[in-house]
Write a protein that holds these residues in place. Structure first.
Motif, PDB file in Angstrom:
ATOM      1  N   ILE A 119       0.861  -1.194   0.000  1.00 35.29           N
ATOM      2  CA  ILE A 119       0.000   0.000   0.000  1.00 35.29           C
ATOM      3  C   ILE A 119       0.890   1.233   0.000  1.00 35.29           C
ATOM      4  O   ILE A 119       1.857   1.312   0.758  1.00 35.29           O
ATOM      5  N   GLY A 120       0.550   2.210  -0.819  1.00 34.05           N
ATOM      6  CA  GLY A 120       1.214   3.504  -0.794  1.00 34.05           C
ATOM      7  C   GLY A 120       0.187   4.608  -0.633  1.00 34.05           C
ATOM      8  O   GLY A 120      -0.916   4.522  -1.189  1.00 34.05           O
ATOM      9  N   THR A 121       0.512   5.632   0.132  1.00 36.49           N
ATOM     10  CA  THR A 121      -0.414   6.753   0.321  1.00 36.49           C
ATOM     11  C   THR A 121       0.336   8.083   0.252  1.00 36.49           C
ATOM     12  O   THR A 121       1.499   8.169   0.647  1.00 36.49           O
ATOM     13  N   VAL A 122      -0.358   9.096  -0.222  1.00 36.36           N
ATOM     14  CA  VAL A 122       0.111  10.484  -0.167  1.00 36.36           C
ATOM     15  C   VAL A 122      -1.055  11.304   0.375  1.00 36.36           C
ATOM     16  O   VAL A 122      -2.105  11.396  -0.280  1.00 36.36           O
ATOM     17  N   THR A 123      -0.886  11.877   1.561  1.00 36.26           N
ATOM     18  CA  THR A 123      -2.011  12.522   2.226  1.00 36.26           C
ATOM     19  C   THR A 123      -1.684  13.940   2.680  1.00 36.26           C
ATOM     20  O   THR A 123      -0.546  14.248   3.036  1.00 36.26           O
ATOM     21  N   GLY A 124      -2.702  14.783   2.690  1.00 37.90           N
ATOM     22  CA  GLY A 124      -2.647  16.071   3.358  1.00 37.90           C
ATOM     23  C   GLY A 124      -3.179  15.906   4.768  1.00 37.90           C
ATOM     24  O   GLY A 124      -4.067  15.071   5.016  1.00 37.90           O
ATOM     25  N   ARG A 125      -2.641  16.699   5.711  1.00 37.26           N
ATOM     26  CA  ARG A 125      -3.015  16.541   7.119  1.00 37.26           C
ATOM     27  C   ARG A 125      -3.309  17.894   7.743  1.00 37.26           C
ATOM     28  O   ARG A 125      -2.653  18.884   7.433  1.00 37.26           O
ATOM     29  N   VAL A 126      -4.304  17.911   8.632  1.00 41.67           N
ATOM     30  CA  VAL A 126      -4.612  19.096   9.435  1.00 41.67           C
ATOM     31  C   VAL A 126      -4.641  18.638  10.894  1.00 41.67           C
ATOM     32  O   VAL A 126      -5.390  17.717  11.242  1.00 41.67           O
ATOM     33  N   GLY A 127      -3.805  19.271  11.725  1.00 36.34           N
ATOM     34  CA  GLY A 127      -3.692  18.835  13.107  1.00 36.34           C
ATOM     35  C   GLY A 127      -3.867  19.958  14.110  1.00 36.34           C
ATOM     36  O   GLY A 127      -3.799  21.147  13.768  1.00 36.34           O
ATOM     37  N   LEU A 135       0.037  15.980  19.298  1.00 33.77           N
ATOM     38  CA  LEU A 135      -0.525  16.432  18.031  1.00 33.77           C
ATOM     39  C   LEU A 135      -1.620  15.453  17.604  1.00 33.77           C
ATOM     40  O   LEU A 135      -1.362  14.266  17.417  1.00 33.77           O
ATOM     41  N   THR A 136      -2.851  15.950  17.486  1.00 37.04           N
ATOM     42  CA  THR A 136      -3.952  15.163  16.946  1.00 37.04           C
ATOM     43  C   THR A 136      -4.241  15.661  15.531  1.00 37.04           C
ATOM     44  O   THR A 136      -4.095  16.852  15.247  1.00 37.04           O
ATOM     45  N   TYR A 137      -4.674  14.766  14.639  1.00 40.13           N
ATOM     46  CA  TYR A 137      -4.838  15.183  13.246  1.00 40.13           C
ATOM     47  C   TYR A 137      -5.838  14.298  12.512  1.00 40.13           C
ATOM     48  O   TYR A 137      -6.145  13.167  12.926  1.00 40.13           O
ATOM     49  N   VAL A 138      -6.344  14.834  11.407  1.00 36.39           N
ATOM     50  CA  VAL A 138      -7.104  14.080  10.413  1.00 36.39           C
ATOM     51  C   VAL A 138      -6.354  14.202   9.101  1.00 36.39           C
ATOM     52  O   VAL A 138      -5.599  15.159   8.879  1.00 36.39           O
ATOM     53  N   GLU A 139      -6.551  13.225   8.223  1.00 40.37           N
ATOM     54  CA  GLU A 139      -5.832  13.236   6.956  1.00 40.37           C
ATOM     55  C   GLU A 139      -6.663  12.591   5.859  1.00 40.37           C
ATOM     56  O   GLU A 139      -7.618  11.855   6.132  1.00 40.37           O
ATOM     57  N   GLY A 140      -6.287  12.854   4.616  1.00 38.44           N
ATOM     58  CA  GLY A 140      -6.952  12.253   3.477  1.00 38.44           C
ATOM     59  C   GLY A 140      -6.153  12.491   2.216  1.00 38.44           C
ATOM     60  O   GLY A 140      -5.390  13.469   2.129  1.00 38.44           O
ATOM     61  N   VAL A 165      -8.596   7.900   3.927  1.00 36.91           N
ATOM     62  CA  VAL A 165      -8.947   8.895   4.939  1.00 36.91           C
ATOM     63  C   VAL A 165      -8.616   8.288   6.296  1.00 36.91           C
ATOM     64  O   VAL A 165      -8.653   7.063   6.477  1.00 36.91           O
ATOM     65  N   GLY A 166      -8.268   9.144   7.238  1.00 41.07           N
ATOM     66  CA  GLY A 166      -7.911   8.602   8.547  1.00 41.07           C
ATOM     67  C   GLY A 166      -7.701   9.689   9.593  1.00 41.07           C
ATOM     68  O   GLY A 166      -7.940  10.877   9.355  1.00 41.07           O
ATOM     69  N   ALA A 167      -7.215   9.256  10.751  1.00 41.59           N
ATOM     70  CA  ALA A 167      -6.958  10.149  11.872  1.00 41.59           C
ATOM     71  C   ALA A 167      -5.912   9.506  12.769  1.00 41.59           C
ATOM     72  O   ALA A 167      -5.689   8.289  12.724  1.00 41.59           O
ATOM     73  N   ASN A 184      -6.522   4.264   9.377  1.00 39.69           N
ATOM     74  CA  ASN A 184      -6.856   4.650   8.009  1.00 39.69           C
ATOM     75  C   ASN A 184      -7.913   3.715   7.428  1.00 39.69           C
ATOM     76  O   ASN A 184      -7.897   2.498   7.689  1.00 39.69           O
ATOM     77  N   TYR A 185      -8.803   4.296   6.633  1.00 39.91           N
ATOM     78  CA  TYR A 185      -9.685   3.518   5.762  1.00 39.91           C
ATOM     79  C   TYR A 185      -9.168   3.710   4.344  1.00 39.91           C
ATOM     80  O   TYR A 185      -8.978   4.857   3.878  1.00 39.91           O
ATOM     81  N   ILE A 186      -8.940   2.592   3.642  1.00 35.81           N
ATOM     82  CA  ILE A 186      -8.359   2.626   2.304  1.00 35.81           C
ATOM     83  C   ILE A 186      -9.336   1.994   1.323  1.00 35.81           C
ATOM     84  O   ILE A 186      -9.892   0.914   1.594  1.00 35.81           O
ATOM     85  N   ASN A 187      -9.536   2.643   0.188  1.00 32.04           N
ATOM     86  CA  ASN A 187     -10.398   2.111  -0.855  1.00 32.04           C
ATOM     87  C   ASN A 187      -9.668   2.220  -2.194  1.00 32.04           C
ATOM     88  O   ASN A 187      -9.364   3.323  -2.650  1.00 32.04           O
TER      89      ASN A 187
END
Length: 216
Positions: A119-127, A135-140, A165-167, A184-187
């Protein structure tokens, strides 16, 4: 004679009093000590970081609505991380990429086998930092993975593309080292595999990973 001695004694006492007064004037006052500001250092999440993660994937499904209806793929997930954070007061935004090996596989009742190799992911994050070292964050963002399908003695592999998407939450152990946990949830979208006359499959599932990161 006695008068001269008294004059010398008085002169000496006067000089001692003047010296003591001058020395006391040079010493900082109690108020000055109380007003000295304390250097209150705070942790900063900003910077480039690298790391590694390990965890597990669960409830993975390979499904085309037909012959390939394989559920409950569970297994190991682990790999490497690279990312960058920018901090604005208590808020942190960032970009992270992760690449992980997996051994998620499952066999369908009709003898069709499906595997997710990586699995590979590239995500933006806001924490958000409720305290300076947490540091708490969500990402997608974007997710991809290699799916292998085997059926009827034939096999095929494809790179499937989709989203994630994840946290999560990270804790700073030192100025450079942090640790954390992430869900993370991956689709992965539909891909066509040339086995048994051709079948289309997608994959979706969940991961929970623990990480260790080093910030430069």
């Amino acid at each position: 004679m006695m008068s001269r001695f008294k004059i010398m004694l008085l002169s000496g006492l006067a000089g001692l009093a003047m010296a003591t007064s001058a020395t006391a004037a040079d010493l900082p006052s109690e108020q000055a000590f109380q007003q000295t500001p304390v250097d209150a250092r705070t942790y900063n999440w900003e910077g480039v970081y690298v790391g590694a993660s390990v965890g597990f994937g669960f409830s993975g499904e390979f499904d085309d609505g037909g012959a390939l209806a394989a559920e409950n793929a569970n297994g190991f997930v682990g790999g490497g991380i690279i990312g960058y954070n920018k901090q604005f007061d208590r808020w942190v935004v960032g970009l992270e990429s992760e690449f992980s090996y997996t051994n998620l596989d499952v066999s369908a009742p009709v003898g069709v086998e499906a595997d997710l190799d990586f699995i590979g992911t590239v995500t933006g994050r806001v924490g958000y930092t409720p305290t300076e070292r947490i540091l708490t964050y969500v990402e997608g963002g974007y997710a991809f993975g290699q799916i292998d399908v085997t059926a009827g003695g034939a096999s095929d592999s494809n790179i499937a593309n989709g989203f994630v998407v994840g946290a999560g939450a990270d804790y700073a152990l030192t100025e450079n080292i942090s640790t954390g946990v992430e869900y993370n949830y991956i689709n992965h979208g539909d891909e066509t595999f040339n086995v048994g006359g051709g079948t289309t499959s997608d994959f979706d599932g969940h991961t929970v990973r623990f990480n260790l990161k080093y910030k430069f």
